[in-house]
Design an enzyme around this catalytic site. Sequence first.
Site, PDB file in Angstrom:
ATOM      1  N   CYS A   4       0.849  -1.183   0.000  1.00  0.00           N
ATOM      2  CA  CYS A   4       0.000   0.000   0.000  1.00  0.00           C
ATOM      3  C   CYS A   4       0.893   1.245   0.000  1.00  0.00           C
ATOM      4  O   CYS A   4       2.124   1.151   0.003  1.00  0.00           O
ATOM      5  CB  CYS A   4      -0.914  -0.007   1.228  1.00  0.00           C
ATOM      6  N   CYS A  19       3.231   1.318   2.877  1.00  0.00           N
ATOM      7  CA  CYS A  19       4.331   0.363   2.662  1.00  0.00           C
ATOM      8  C   CYS A  19       5.395   0.980   1.756  1.00  0.00           C
ATOM      9  O   CYS A  19       6.594   0.816   1.994  1.00  0.00           O
ATOM     10  CB  CYS A  19       3.809  -0.924   2.037  1.00  0.00           C
ATOM     11  N   ARG A  44       9.159   1.701   2.618  1.00  0.00           N
ATOM     12  CA  ARG A  44      10.205   1.173   1.739  1.00  0.00           C
ATOM     13  C   ARG A  44      11.183   2.294   1.371  1.00  0.00           C
ATOM     14  O   ARG A  44      12.392   2.070   1.316  1.00  0.00           O
ATOM     15  CB  ARG A  44       9.545   0.598   0.486  1.00  0.00           C
ATOM     16  N   CYS A  54      -6.341   6.213   2.386  1.00  0.00           N
ATOM     17  CA  CYS A  54      -5.162   5.546   1.827  1.00  0.00           C
ATOM     18  C   CYS A  54      -5.090   5.903   0.353  1.00  0.00           C
ATOM     19  O   CYS A  54      -5.895   5.426  -0.445  1.00  0.00           O
ATOM     20  CB  CYS A  54      -5.295   4.031   2.029  1.00  0.00           C
ATOM     21  N   CYS A  58      -4.178   0.116   2.604  1.00  0.00           N
ATOM     22  CA  CYS A  58      -3.512   0.341   3.892  1.00  0.00           C
ATOM     23  C   CYS A  58      -4.187  -0.376   5.055  1.00  0.00           C
ATOM     24  O   CYS A  58      -3.533  -0.732   6.031  1.00  0.00           O
ATOM     25  CB  CYS A  58      -3.449   1.833   4.209  1.00  0.00           C
TER      26      CYS A  58
END
Length: 170
Positions: free
Chosen positions: A41, A44, A48, A106, A132
Amino acid sequence: MLNKLAEFSRTRLAWGLLFFSAFALEAIALYFQYAMGLEPCIMCIYQRTAVLGIVAAGLIGLASPTSLPVRLIAMGCWGVAAIWGWLLAKEHIAMQTTTDPFAFTCDFVPNFPGFMPLHEWLPAFFAATGDCGNIDWYFAGLSMPGWMEVIFALYSVCFIAFAAVFIVKR
């Protein structure tokens, strides 16, 4: 103890450990995405990106670990990325555990700067395709953002220890 930590912070081993640990996390993220089919999502993707900041900090530190300016830049990258990542993971956990469906939104497109649209340059790495609020993976009672909160907290604590030693034992 402080002297040993100060000496360690000036070694390639210290910065190499930082680099390789964060690089391993990126590899694991890609494994989860492509081998296990867990779609990342937007949160994420932001986490990252924070891990990539730690990868960059490790690379910068590896370049010249005894150079004061290089260590300052590397430590700055490390601190910003680790603390930002922890805050993102914490927010992601709140998104997943809220009972109010209108508390969070999200996005589907990352909000990267216009001069650096990473999601357009490397969509296989930075495109957000998941939701999310979904919890698709658990390990030892924690979801993915729960583990990332722990990991970023560890990176942050290590950063604070290195920064404290740096201030005291330059």
